[in-house]
Design a protein around this motif. Structure first.
Motif, PDB file in Angstrom:
ATOM      1  N   MET A   1       0.839  -1.207   0.000  1.00 32.99           N
ATOM      2  CA  MET A   1       0.000   0.000   0.000  1.00 32.99           C
ATOM      3  C   MET A   1       0.870   1.250   0.000  1.00 32.99           C
ATOM      4  SD  MET A   1      -2.439   1.436   2.944  1.00 32.99           S
ATOM      5  CE  MET A   1      -0.927   2.023   3.705  1.00 32.99           C
ATOM      6  N   ALA A   2       0.615   2.141  -0.946  1.00 33.47           N
ATOM      7  CA  ALA A   2       1.415   3.364  -1.063  1.00 33.47           C
ATOM      8  C   ALA A   2       0.598   4.563  -0.581  1.00 33.47           C
ATOM      9  CB  ALA A   2       1.825   3.563  -2.515  1.00 33.47           C
ATOM     10  N   LEU A   3       1.299   5.656  -0.405  1.00 31.59           N
ATOM     11  CA  LEU A   3       0.668   6.930  -0.054  1.00 31.59           C
ATOM     12  C   LEU A   3       0.448   7.758  -1.313  1.00 31.59           C
ATOM     13  CD1 LEU A   3       3.406   7.660   2.586  1.00 31.59           C
ATOM     14  CD2 LEU A   3       1.002   7.678   3.248  1.00 31.59           C
ATOM     15  N   ILE A   4      -0.600   8.587  -1.301  1.00 31.43           N
ATOM     16  CA  ILE A   4      -0.745   9.639  -2.305  1.00 31.43           C
ATOM     17  C   ILE A   4       0.202  10.768  -1.903  1.00 31.43           C
ATOM     18  CG2 ILE A   4      -2.282  11.446  -3.185  1.00 31.43           C
ATOM     19  CD1 ILE A   4      -4.623   9.482  -2.713  1.00 31.43           C
ATOM     20  N   GLY A   5       1.073  11.186  -2.801  1.00 32.36           N
ATOM     21  CA  GLY A   5       1.965  12.306  -2.518  1.00 32.36           C
ATOM     22  C   GLY A   5       1.367  13.603  -3.045  1.00 32.36           C
ATOM     23  N   ILE A   6       1.324  14.605  -2.205  1.00 29.52           N
ATOM     24  CA  ILE A   6       0.801  15.910  -2.628  1.00 29.52           C
ATOM     25  C   ILE A   6       1.883  16.954  -2.407  1.00 29.52           C
ATOM     26  CG2 ILE A   6      -0.968  17.680  -2.245  1.00 29.52           C
ATOM     27  CD1 ILE A   6      -2.841  15.424  -1.301  1.00 29.52           C
ATOM     28  N   LEU A   7       2.285  17.593  -3.503  1.00 36.17           N
ATOM     29  CA  LEU A   7       3.223  18.709  -3.405  1.00 36.17           C
ATOM     30  C   LEU A   7       2.379  19.977  -3.409  1.00 36.17           C
ATOM     31  CD1 LEU A   7       6.026  19.910  -3.355  1.00 36.17           C
ATOM     32  CD2 LEU A   7       6.168  19.604  -5.837  1.00 36.17           C
TER      33      LEU A   7
ATOM     34  N   PRO B   1      -4.499   7.070   2.349  1.00 32.39           N
ATOM     35  CA  PRO B   1      -3.382   7.722   3.034  1.00 32.39           C
ATOM     36  C   PRO B   1      -2.698   8.739   2.114  1.00 32.39           C
ATOM     37  CG  PRO B   1      -2.772   5.478   2.402  1.00 32.39           C
ATOM     38  CD  PRO B   1      -4.202   5.663   1.991  1.00 32.39           C
ATOM     39  N   MET B   2      -2.254   9.832   2.692  1.00 29.65           N
ATOM     40  CA  MET B   2      -1.600  10.890   1.909  1.00 29.65           C
ATOM     41  C   MET B   2      -0.382  11.392   2.677  1.00 29.65           C
ATOM     42  SD  MET B   2      -4.842  13.447   1.179  1.00 29.65           S
ATOM     43  CE  MET B   2      -6.530  12.860   1.416  1.00 29.65           C
TER      44      MET B   2
ATOM     45  N   TYR C   1      -6.915   6.765  -9.413  1.00 27.56           N
ATOM     46  CA  TYR C   1      -5.597   6.102  -9.454  1.00 27.56           C
ATOM     47  C   TYR C   1      -5.369   5.284  -8.181  1.00 27.56           C
ATOM     48  CZ  TYR C   1      -0.611   5.574 -10.529  1.00 27.56           C
ATOM     49  OH  TYR C   1       0.621   5.051 -10.820  1.00 27.56           O
ATOM     50  N   ALA C   2      -5.667   5.887  -7.038  1.00 27.14           N
ATOM     51  CA  ALA C   2      -5.368   5.240  -5.752  1.00 27.14           C
ATOM     52  C   ALA C   2      -6.349   4.107  -5.452  1.00 27.14           C
ATOM     53  CB  ALA C   2      -5.390   6.284  -4.640  1.00 27.14           C
TER      54      ALA C   2
ATOM     55  N   TRP D   1      -5.294   1.376  -2.414  1.00 24.73           N
ATOM     56  CA  TRP D   1      -4.580   2.060  -1.329  1.00 24.73           C
ATOM     57  C   TRP D   1      -5.487   2.421  -0.158  1.00 24.73           C
ATOM     58  CZ3 TRP D   1      -1.339   6.022  -4.671  1.00 24.73           C
ATOM     59  CH2 TRP D   1      -0.442   5.290  -5.474  1.00 24.73           C
ATOM     60  N   ASN D   2      -6.791   2.249  -0.352  1.00 23.09           N
ATOM     61  CA  ASN D   2      -7.735   2.492   0.755  1.00 23.09           C
ATOM     62  C   ASN D   2      -7.859   1.276   1.664  1.00 23.09           C
ATOM     63  OD1 ASN D   2      -8.923   1.143  -1.446  1.00 23.09           O
ATOM     64  ND2 ASN D   2     -10.991   1.626  -0.725  1.00 23.09           N
ATOM     65  N   ARG D   3      -7.247   0.176   1.273  1.00 22.08           N
ATOM     66  CA  ARG D   3      -7.360  -1.033   2.101  1.00 22.08           C
ATOM     67  C   ARG D   3      -6.060  -1.239   2.866  1.00 22.08           C
ATOM     68  NH1 ARG D   3      -9.576  -2.872  -2.802  1.00 22.08           N
ATOM     69  NH2 ARG D   3      -7.614  -3.924  -3.298  1.00 22.08           N
TER      70      ARG D   3
END
Lengths: 233, 233
Positions: free
Chosen positions: A1-7, A36-37, A223-224, A229-231
């Motif tokens: 599971m990855a994080l959403i990256g926000i710049l 997750p972000m 995408y997520a 990635w919500n699990r």
């Protein structure tokens, strides 16, 4: 599971608006079903529009630092809720292990197929960079840029949102939309992430508004969720 | 210049609310005067209240992972906009190089000096943990806990905010405030970061509401502005 990256941080309220759209679009019933972000909210990044048109300080080093930070911490995709920063999209993408969504491409792709003429509301820098015009033309849509005076109102609206003056921001945007209603357009792209915040205060105009923050959030959530990635693992 | 570290996602809308309070309290006129933040929005952290009262999955490993992530990336202070997570405050603080603000201490310290009896609205877990009651008693304030039925409305309100059902959340909180109005209280502490989001929909009750999210944001902004983190180096 990855994080959403926000710049983010360009500006900060637009970043918060973007996160809120992601949260609402996820449609979760409890915390643990949310996405997750990791959010690098870096408001000191030099002004993007000023760098493009006025030879202001170069924001690219700060943008790449943010891209590095997100990549170092395991993000699986990166979204940048600032349209003008996409003038440096190619450099950021080349620098990033994680894929980088393009707000302008995503937003142009969301325009209804019957639209043939669309106004582009953005910073002078983003318009000078030209990626919205190119994305629209590639889809057979004629881009319409505001005249000098309404463009000054667009810039004033953006500055007012960044300074947390919602009343002034709404007035400026209302003037822009009034000026555009004399043009023969089917839609107006809110191609700066401050503009949707101001638009929320106003009645809908006769033409469609395309919200670049919302469209980037939709693509990010798609995408997520497609990758689960919500699990929790 | 350091970043403000935010360990969030508990829940995600509360984290966004906390960030928005920080942005508004900073009082900046342009992006570059705002405070930089690094936000670890980790909604998969196991339910804090369930862990305290029902033997649910332990959230501490996830909390410490978040603390690690923030410390690895140069944050100068950490705020956790989740009251129940403060049951593990000592463990998080011992694990963190950066100082960790305590939402309950900050919130109790913000209660007006004339208040002698204050209701505490929080998860069953946070009430069982007891840190709000201790912080109030230490200031000579008598804590008043809701009876069983209004406490169920508090829990239902929190769950409704987490599921993005603002209408239901407001109704549940309104029922709690009605029940409390029969008590002889001067103030009610909104000691769960979901509750201020629901309270915003309601008329003010006869007693003061103390917003734990807002008080944590005030302390965070004070801390960061005192150290000049709003000024680019």
């Amino acid at each position: 599971m990855a994080l959403i990256g926000i710049l983010g941080g360009m500006g900060p309220l637009a970043t918060v608006d973007f996160m809120e759209q992601i949260i609402r679009l996820t449609g979760a019933a409890r915390d643990q079903e949310h996405l997750p972000m990791l959010v690098a909210n870096l408001p000191h990044t030099p002004d993007r529009s000023a760098a493009i048109i006025d030879g202001g300080a170069d924001p690219l080093p700060a943008l790449l630092e943010g891209i590095d930070l997100l990549n170092r911490n395991g993000v699986g995709v990166i979204a940048v809720p600032c349209n003008s920063a996409h003038h440096w999209y190619a450099q950021m993408r080349a620098h990033s292990a994680a894929p980088l969504l393009h707000i302008g491409e995503v937003c142009a792709a969301a325009i209804a197929p019957q639209v043939t003429r669309a106004a582009v509301l953005a910073t002078r820098g983003a318009l000078s960079a030209g990626f919205y015009q190119a994305a629209l033309v590639a889809r057979g849509i004629e881009p319409v840029l505001p005249d000098r005076e309404p463009q000054e109102c667009v810039s004033a609206c953006i500055a007012a949102v960044k300074a947390d003056r919602p009343g002034a921001a709404a007035t400026h945007l209302s003037d822009v939309l009034d000026a555009l209603s004399a043009q023969r357009i089917d839609a107006a792209v809110l191609g700066c992430t401050e503009l949707p915040i101001a638009a929320r205060e106003l009645a809908r105009p006769a033409f469609a508004l395309v919200d670049s923050t919302l469209e980037l959030a939709r693509e990010t959530v798609r995408y997520a969720l497609a990758r689960g990635w919500n699990r929790p693992v």
